[in-house]
Write a protein that holds these residues in place. Structure first.
Motif, mmCIF file in Angstrom:
data_model
loop_
_atom_site.group_PDB
_atom_site.id
_atom_site.type_symbol
_atom_site.label_atom_id
_atom_site.label_comp_id
_atom_site.label_asym_id
_atom_site.label_seq_id
_atom_site.Cartn_x
_atom_site.Cartn_y
_atom_site.Cartn_z
ATOM 1 N N CYS A 1 0.703 -1.160 0.056
ATOM 2 C CA CYS A 1 0.088 -0.095 0.146
ATOM 3 C C CYS A 1 0.871 1.329 0.046
ATOM 4 C CB CYS A 1 -0.975 -0.072 1.324
ATOM 5 S SG CYS A 1 0.211 -0.044 2.766
ATOM 6 N N THR A 2 2.003 1.159 -0.276
ATOM 7 C CA THR A 2 3.003 2.320 -0.055
ATOM 8 C C THR A 2 2.657 3.412 -1.157
ATOM 9 O OG1 THR A 2 4.909 1.010 0.540
ATOM 10 C CG2 THR A 2 5.536 3.081 -0.297
ATOM 11 N N VAL A 3 2.610 4.700 -0.556
ATOM 12 C CA VAL A 3 2.349 5.732 -1.516
ATOM 13 C C VAL A 3 3.341 6.936 -0.963
ATOM 14 C CG1 VAL A 3 0.024 5.212 -1.916
ATOM 15 C CG2 VAL A 3 0.478 6.832 0.019
ATOM 16 N N HIS A 4 3.347 8.103 -1.602
ATOM 17 C CA HIS A 4 4.365 9.132 -1.060
ATOM 18 C C HIS A 4 3.441 10.269 -0.572
ATOM 19 C CE1 HIS A 4 7.956 8.154 -4.012
ATOM 20 N NE2 HIS A 4 7.516 7.158 -3.169
ATOM 21 N N VAL A 5 3.942 10.652 0.527
ATOM 22 C CA VAL A 5 2.959 11.613 1.286
ATOM 23 C C VAL A 5 3.890 12.815 1.422
ATOM 24 C CG1 VAL A 5 1.752 12.458 3.325
ATOM 25 C CG2 VAL A 5 1.114 10.234 2.313
ATOM 26 N N ASP A 6 3.720 13.876 0.975
ATOM 27 C CA ASP A 6 4.826 15.057 0.818
ATOM 28 C C ASP A 6 6.251 14.391 0.667
ATOM 29 O OD1 ASP A 6 3.213 16.754 1.438
ATOM 30 O OD2 ASP A 6 3.146 16.946 3.506
#
Length: 154
Positions: free
Chosen positions: A48-53
């Motif tokens: 589920c890895t995404v980039h947040v900032d």
């Protein structure tokens, strides 16, 4: 239920969810972006890895209420030089087998290369810890990250 406006891949998406809803479900069900996968629900597998900032995060354990005005980038929206190099290397080295974990793998690998353009095997292993591949393509993942790094040198 509460309304949240999430900044995802350069656009805004309004989602009406419980504030404790994991970001993963706001992305998938609220914004309709299906590239981010559910794997374990406890931030242990990395699917589920995404980039947040700009930072890789496990979206299955981050409540949507904690995101605020942060910029979220999913596999559908990642366009950095590093991400493009990783994606090209992934294809060239035939990294995926089943492919289920690959969006999380690519997001973590792109983040690694943006912070460390010449990673060692140890750097790669450390950065990719927590991204589980049930097909065990770890040797190809590491090789693809090295190939992507080399392609970015010039």
């Amino acid at each position: 239920m509460a309304a949240f406006v999430l900044k995802i891949n350069g656009g805004e998406h309004r989602v009406d969810v419980d504030p404790q809803t994991p970001l993963l479900w706001a992305i998938r069900d609220g914004a309709g972006l299906m590239g981010t996968k559910y794997g374990c629900g406890v931030a242990q597998c990395g699917a589920c890895t995404v980039h947040v900032d700009g930072q890789p995060v496990r979206s299955c354990s981050l409540p949507v209420s904690a995101v605020g005005a942060s910029e979220i980038i999913t596999i559908e929206g990642i366009k950095s030089r590093e991400a493009q190099a990783v994606q090209k290397a992934w294809v060239a080295l035939d990294v995926p087998q089943c492919g289920y974990c690959q969006s999380g793998q690519v997001m973590s690998a792109a983040s690694l290369l943006s912070l460390n353009p010449k990673p060692t095997d140890e750097d790669i292993d450390l950065a990719m810890t927590g991204n589980i591949c049930r097909c065990a393509t770890y040797v190809r993942i590491r090789a693809a990250i090295h190939d992507a790094a080399k392609s970015l040198e010039g």
